[in-house]
Design an enzyme around this catalytic site. Structure first.
Site, short mmCIF file in Angstrom:
data_model
loop_
_atom_site.label_atom_id
_atom_site.label_comp_id
_atom_site.label_asym_id
_atom_site.label_seq_id
_atom_site.Cartn_x
_atom_site.Cartn_y
_atom_site.Cartn_z
CE LYS A 5 -3.21 4.81 0.08
NZ LYS A 5 -4.63 4.75 -0.24
CG ASP A 40 -2.21 0.82 0.96
OD1 ASP A 40 -2.43 1.26 -0.19
OD2 ASP A 40 -2.96 1.05 1.92
CG ASN A 44 -0.92 4.48 3.51
OD1 ASN A 44 -1.74 5.10 4.18
ND2 ASN A 44 -1.24 3.50 2.70
P1 ADP Z 1 -6.43 3.74 6.53
O1 ADP Z 1 -5.89 2.37 6.79
O2 ADP Z 1 -7.89 3.74 6.74
O3 ADP Z 1 -5.99 4.31 5.22
P2 ADP Z 1 -4.37 5.23 7.87
O4 ADP Z 1 -3.67 4.42 8.88
O5 ADP Z 1 -3.67 5.38 6.56
O6 ADP Z 1 -5.84 4.69 7.66
O7 ADP Z 1 -4.66 6.67 8.49
C1 ADP Z 1 -5.37 7.66 7.76
C2 ADP Z 1 -4.67 9.01 7.84
O8 ADP Z 1 -4.53 9.41 9.22
C3 ADP Z 1 -3.23 9.02 7.30
O9 ADP Z 1 -3.19 9.26 5.90
C4 ADP Z 1 -2.59 10.15 8.10
O10 ADP Z 1 -2.88 11.41 7.54
C5 ADP Z 1 -3.29 10.07 9.46
N1 ADP Z 1 -2.46 9.26 10.38
C6 ADP Z 1 -2.45 7.91 10.46
N2 ADP Z 1 -1.57 7.46 11.37
C7 ADP Z 1 -0.99 8.57 11.91
C8 ADP Z 1 0.04 8.77 12.91
N3 ADP Z 1 0.63 7.73 13.50
N4 ADP Z 1 0.40 10.04 13.20
C9 ADP Z 1 -0.20 11.08 12.56
N5 ADP Z 1 -1.14 10.95 11.61
C10 ADP Z 1 -1.56 9.72 11.28
MG MG Z 2 -5.31 0.78 5.72
MG MG Z 3 -3.97 4.82 4.60
#
Ligand code: ADP
Ligand code: MG
Ligand code: MG
Length: 536
Positions: free
Chosen positions: A310, A308, A313
């Protein structure tokens, strides 16, 4: 910016500044009060006497074992030697030779007062490998022998000592069940497929984290149970400075929560698209690409295919280092096996993924190509700005079209992207004979010292402003819709209990050390008193 956003941002900035001791609750000592040693006997009986886990891997375990060793006159030289070896790893390339020589003189030469017993046997081979390559693992054999020695009689004695009792007390604290009362919540940081990500702070220690909430009803409706559990279980097994760490997994009435390393610098999507002209400066592209590359290699070495990659992430911490996050789609591959399955985000999927073929780690190297391309060009490889191609159009482009390179690409950048975005996975850079070695030695990374990068010794080219919040305003993040008509039952509960495992040992122990709580609480009674039943 609206007032609501400003208030949310300044509350977060203040909490971050006060992170650590200032952010602790006034009741923090009570929250972290050691249980009486008699309450730890059950744990003591069930703990595996594994030297590597207890004295090397677990940070508090390591500290207490070292305190024990330092209390023994016959182990002093061993401990100073271990310290010196740790310092050696933090030296820059140019300092290593000289420091290495001083280690040999102090600990390996028989005429030195600090010489360790097995030292002289290693003197010559260590001198030779230092001469040959000061950046190699010069003292590996010595270090292994040292641990061999410590894991014998000293480790046995340690388990009888008050230091180990104290370890059991910390472990008992670590294993207390987790509920949302442990945390203060700040602003919303982002939105994902199953729920929202919020900034939070541990009341007892002041540590800041990001809490990724998965809404139970959403997970159930979209049958995301296996995916949620998979993400949590992969994360708890990892320990890399290039992948977010999981600190706690717990549940509330409505959601499953993963508490993760706080990444205050925001995601790369935000930096590529929302700050100045689309794209990033060359030295930032190179630095982020190199760190992502290290993260991918770490995952691949533990047999995890990420799938994944991109900009959304890849997250920045407050110093400007990146970490890979979101392991929802990652899979563990058994030795040399392949998977099938069209997963990922269409624009970043490799041709073999789109084509329903069996694939392995190749999909991630394609992803790295897309990421470097997008950081440079400001847009992904197969989609121009403002373009909204249909899914089938997109698939066709990825499988057949060659991407175009503007003059933003240096010769090396273009060459690297072309090699990573090779349609045939067998011909792709990173997937041929020498695997990832080829990626790191590509001329694009000429200025990167991967040894120092992996040891965290390279300064990032961009440091996020500690007073700035690097994400969209709260009211601009779409609200998470609620689902109706889903009822939770007993089967769901058994899945929740697999998820709800509480603190993750290494991350939790690091939190205690980094926030100073370990140092302030780890006081012993009068020397020699074995049972620490005083009121700590
Ligand atoms: P999903 O699996 O639903 O895509 P993510 O884990 O990618 O969810 O989280 C969504 C968004 O939240 C990320 O793109 C980022 O902007 C924010 N985010 C996620 N994890 C963190 C973190 N550890 N610290 C700060 N922001 C975060
Ligand atoms: Mg995810
Ligand atoms: Mg994500």
């Amino acid at each position: 910016m609206e007032i609501e956003s400003m208030v949310a941002n300044s509350a977060l900035v203040r909490a971050r500044e006060g992170g650590g001791s200032k952010g602790r609750s006034w009741k923090w000592k009570e929250m972290l009060r050691f249980p009486h040693i008699s309450q730890c006997t059950n744990l003591a009986m069930n703990i595996e006497p594994d030297y590597y886990s207890l004295c090397m891997k677990q940070p508090i375990g390591k500290k207490l074992f070292q305190l024990f060793c330092r209390s023994r006159p016959d182990l002093q030289n061993y401990m100073s030697f271990l310290d010196a070896l740790d310092t050696f790893e933090e030296k820059s390339d140019i300092e290593r030779r000289e420091f290495g020589i001083s280690i040999i003189q102090r600990f390996l030469m028989s005429q030195s007062g600090q010489c360790v017993p097995t030292g002289p046997r290693h003197e010559q081979s260590c001198s030779q490998s230092l001469e040959l390559d000061p950046c190699g693992d010069v003292f590996r054999d010595c270090r292994e022998e040292l641990h061999q020695h410590l894991s014998g009689e000293p480790f046995v004695q340690y388990q009888e000592s008050m230091f180990f009792d104290r370890f059991l007390q910390w472990k008992t604290l670590e294993r207390k069940p987790i509920s949302k009362q442990r945390f203060r919540q700040y602003r919303l940081l982002g939105k994902g497929g199953f729920g929202e990500v919020w900034a939070c702070q541990v009341r007892a220690t002041g540590m800041m984290y990001a809490c990724k909430k998965l809404e139970k009803t959403h997970v159930k409706k979209r049958q995301g149970e296996a995916m949620a559990l998979n993400e949590k279980q992969l994360l708890e097994g990892l320990d890399s400075r290039f992948v977010v760490s999981l600190a706690y997994a717990y549940e509330t009435k409505h959601s499953l929560c993963m508490v993760l390393t706080m990444m205050s610098g925001g995601d790369l999507r935000f930096h590529i698209s929302n700050i100045g002209a689309p794209g990033l400066e060359r030295d930032r592209v190179c630095f982020y690409a190199a760190e992502v590359c290290c993260g991918l290699i770490h995952l691949h070495q533990t047999s995890i295919l990420y799938r994944d990659l991109k900009p959304e992430n890849i997250l920045l911490d407050d110093n400007g280092h990146i970490r890979i996050s979101d392991l929802g789609l990652a899979v563990r591959l058994s030795e040399g096996s392949l998977v099938r399955g069209r997963v990922g985000t269409l624009g970043y999927m490799a041709p073999e993924v789109i084509g329903h073929e069996h694939y392995g780690m190749s999909a991630d190297w394609w992803g790295l190509g897309c990421l470097i391309y997008e950081m440079t060009a400001g847009q992904p490889p197969f989609r121009a700005r403002g373009d909204h191609p249909s899914a089938s159009e997109m698939e066709r482009k990825i499988q057949t079209q060659r991407e175009e390179y503007s003059d933003k690409f240096s010769k090396e950048a273009k060459d690297l992207c072309t090699s990573l975005l090779t349609k045939d996975p067998k011909q792709r850079l990173g997937c041929r004979g020498s695997q990832w070695g080829e990626v790191q030695s590509h001329p694009f990374f000429q200025k990167i010292n991967f040894r120092m990068l992996e040891a965290g010794l390279v300064n990032p080219p961009f440091k996020p402003d500690p007073r700035h919040v690097y994400c969209s305003d709260v009211q601009d993040i779409e609200e998470f819709s609620s689902v109706k008509g889903v009822t939770l039952n007993q089967t769901d509960n058994s899945f929740y209990s697999k998820f709800n495992t509480g603190s993750v040992p290494i991350t939790w122990q690091n939190e205690m050390i980094e926030t100073g709580c370990f140092r302030e609480l780890n006081i012993f009674g009068p020397a020699g008193t074995r049972s620490p039943d005083l009121d700590w």
